[in-house]
Motif scaffolding. Structure first.
Motif, PDB file in Angstrom:
ATOM      1  N   ALA A  12       0.830  -1.206   0.000  1.00  0.00           N
ATOM      2  CA  ALA A  12       0.000   0.000   0.000  1.00  0.00           C
ATOM      3  C   ALA A  12       0.865   1.256   0.000  1.00  0.00           C
ATOM      4  O   ALA A  12       0.571   2.221  -0.718  1.00  0.00           O
ATOM      5  CB  ALA A  12      -0.935   0.001   1.210  1.00  0.00           C
ATOM      6  N   ILE A  16       1.028   4.224  -2.915  1.00  0.00           N
ATOM      7  CA  ILE A  16       0.864   5.653  -2.637  1.00  0.00           C
ATOM      8  C   ILE A  16       2.031   6.445  -3.242  1.00  0.00           C
ATOM      9  O   ILE A  16       1.831   7.431  -3.953  1.00  0.00           O
ATOM     10  CB  ILE A  16       0.763   5.908  -1.118  1.00  0.00           C
ATOM     11  CG1 ILE A  16      -0.520   5.297  -0.555  1.00  0.00           C
ATOM     12  CG2 ILE A  16       0.842   7.401  -0.808  1.00  0.00           C
ATOM     13  CD1 ILE A  16      -0.547   5.215   0.959  1.00  0.00           C
ATOM     14  N   SER A  45       5.270   8.763   3.634  1.00  0.00           N
ATOM     15  CA  SER A  45       5.119   7.387   3.162  1.00  0.00           C
ATOM     16  C   SER A  45       6.474   6.691   3.051  1.00  0.00           C
ATOM     17  O   SER A  45       6.600   5.509   3.377  1.00  0.00           O
ATOM     18  CB  SER A  45       4.411   7.362   1.806  1.00  0.00           C
ATOM     19  OG  SER A  45       3.101   7.858   1.929  1.00  0.00           O
ATOM     20  N   ALA A  70      -4.237   4.383   0.075  1.00  0.00           N
ATOM     21  CA  ALA A  70      -3.852   3.943  -1.269  1.00  0.00           C
ATOM     22  C   ALA A  70      -5.065   3.875  -2.191  1.00  0.00           C
ATOM     23  O   ALA A  70      -5.001   4.315  -3.347  1.00  0.00           O
ATOM     24  CB  ALA A  70      -3.160   2.583  -1.206  1.00  0.00           C
TER      25      ALA A  70
END
Length: 93
Positions: A12, A16, A45, A70
């Motif tokens: 995820a 992103i 992130s 995401a």
């Protein structure tokens, strides 16, 4: 079970980062504040990804949060301005 959570969280987080980095404006206005926010999301992130890969973080709540973010980023096409618009419209209804 924690390994599954960490793998999902890593995937995820990569989604992103990659989606935000590959965003193309295609006629959209450049908004410096949104560009700075995108930079911040990518930086956070990346730091989260580093912690996930070193094993210092890994929980189901974090995985659920990262997957939700995401999905929203993919739904908005990587456009954070559209993401904010989607969240505002959802909140009004």
């Amino acid at each position: 079970m924690m390994i599954i959570a960490q793998v999902l969280a890593v995937v995820a987080t990569l989604v992103i980062i990659v989606r935000l980095l590959t965003f193309r404006r295609r006629g959209c206005r450049h908004r410096p504040a949104v560009a700075f926010a995108a930079w911040g999301v990518i930086a956070i992130s990346t730091a989260t990804l580093e912690r996930l890969l070193t094993g210092t973080t890994g929980a189901w709540w974090l995985t659920a949060l990262l997957v939700a973010i995401a999905v929203l980023v993919i739904r908005a096409g990587g456009n954070l301005a559209d993401l904010v618009r989607i969240l505002r419209l959802h909140r009004r209804h």
